[in-house]
Design an enzyme around this catalytic site. Sequence first.
Site, PDB file in Angstrom:
ATOM      1  N   HIS A 145      85.653 -13.307  61.982  1.00 39.58           N
ATOM      2  CA  HIS A 145      86.526 -12.255  62.093  1.00 39.58           C
ATOM      3  C   HIS A 145      86.815 -11.713  61.116  1.00 39.58           C
ATOM      4  O   HIS A 145      86.666 -11.037  60.092  1.00 39.58           O
ATOM      5  CB  HIS A 145      87.494 -13.103  62.563  1.00 39.58           C
ATOM      6  CG  HIS A 145      87.013 -13.822  64.437  1.00 39.58           C
ATOM      7  ND1 HIS A 145      86.144 -14.696  63.888  1.00 39.58           N
ATOM      8  CD2 HIS A 145      86.774 -12.755  65.308  1.00 39.58           C
ATOM      9  CE1 HIS A 145      85.916 -15.089  65.911  1.00 39.58           C
ATOM     10  NE2 HIS A 145      86.872 -13.833  66.136  1.00 39.58           N
ATOM     11  N   LYS A 149      93.273 -12.137  61.501  1.00 45.20           N
ATOM     12  CA  LYS A 149      92.937 -13.032  61.935  1.00 45.20           C
ATOM     13  C   LYS A 149      93.650 -13.958  61.146  1.00 45.20           C
ATOM     14  O   LYS A 149      93.283 -14.611  60.437  1.00 45.20           O
ATOM     15  CB  LYS A 149      90.975 -13.362  62.161  1.00 45.20           C
ATOM     16  CG  LYS A 149      91.691 -14.945  63.295  1.00 45.20           C
ATOM     17  CD  LYS A 149      90.761 -14.792  64.311  1.00 45.20           C
ATOM     18  CE  LYS A 149      90.007 -15.936  65.502  1.00 45.20           C
ATOM     19  NZ  LYS A 149      91.768 -15.181  66.088  1.00 45.20           N
TER      20      LYS A 149
END
Length: 256
Positions: A145, A149
């Site tokens: 990600h 995040k």
Amino acid sequence: MIKVGVFGASGRVGKLIVENLKNDKEARVSSIFVRNELDFSAEPETLITNDFVSFLESSEIIIDFSLPEAMESLLENAIKKHPKPIVIGTTGLNEHQENLIKEASTKMPILYATNMSVGVALLNRLVEVASKGLSNFDCEIVEMHHRHKKDAPSGTALTLANSAAKARGLELDKIMISGRNGNIGARSDDEISVMALRGGDIVGKHTVGFYNDGEFIELNHTATSRDTFANGAIKAAKWLMNKENGLYSISDCLGI
Ligand code: NAD
């Protein structure tokens, strides 16, 4: 028009929900919850508020993409003051917050999904089949990600790991590891590892691999746009509108 309240509207996903609902024929944004300042720019008929009661009162359904503690406050207020159908996309929840979702779902319909995409819903099913059918293969999960995040491993990776474990009759809590470092010895048969990589602007990539001597299978899903999550959540909201109280999944909504 369905009146949608957006919780987390200034966030990466929340912004897209507000934007995409501008062109929707069945639903519109009726209220936006903001933490402090009331200077959020939105359509003139949209209520911008930091008051939970007004926020809940002016919506027929809520979509939440925020942070775990924020979602907790939203649910506590909904339980005490105004039960409403709620679609929850927030991830990284602790046990108390997961239990709160269960409690809330006795008073209102709740759809909770760690990933709102149709591709991941199908991937989840494929993982169940592969994990059971290849029960002697080593299962390893890798997720990637963007650098912002906050929670790790991702909610999606944990959902996939849970499906893989359940399909083998195992409890994820007892067999999951999320890091390897040092002289830790050989891999045990049952363990499922879930590893998180972070960098750049990656929207979300999940690989669930099943490895054996002489062969392996890898199932991959890549989200290339957050619209996938925003549109999935809007679809889920329309589906949840007139449902009975209870806890629903994105698979229930998609029929997968
Ligand atoms: P983000 O950090 O860009 O946005 C978070 C939003 O929450 C912001 O609008 C912020 O103002 C709001 N917020 C934070 N604390 C708050 C509080 N105390 N009260 C009210 N609002 C508060 O995050 P994002 O990338 O949009 O992701 C949001 C959540 O959704 C994360 O948990 C993420 O992991 C998850 N997510 C889920 C899916 C899915 O499909 N289920 C997809 C992507 C992201």
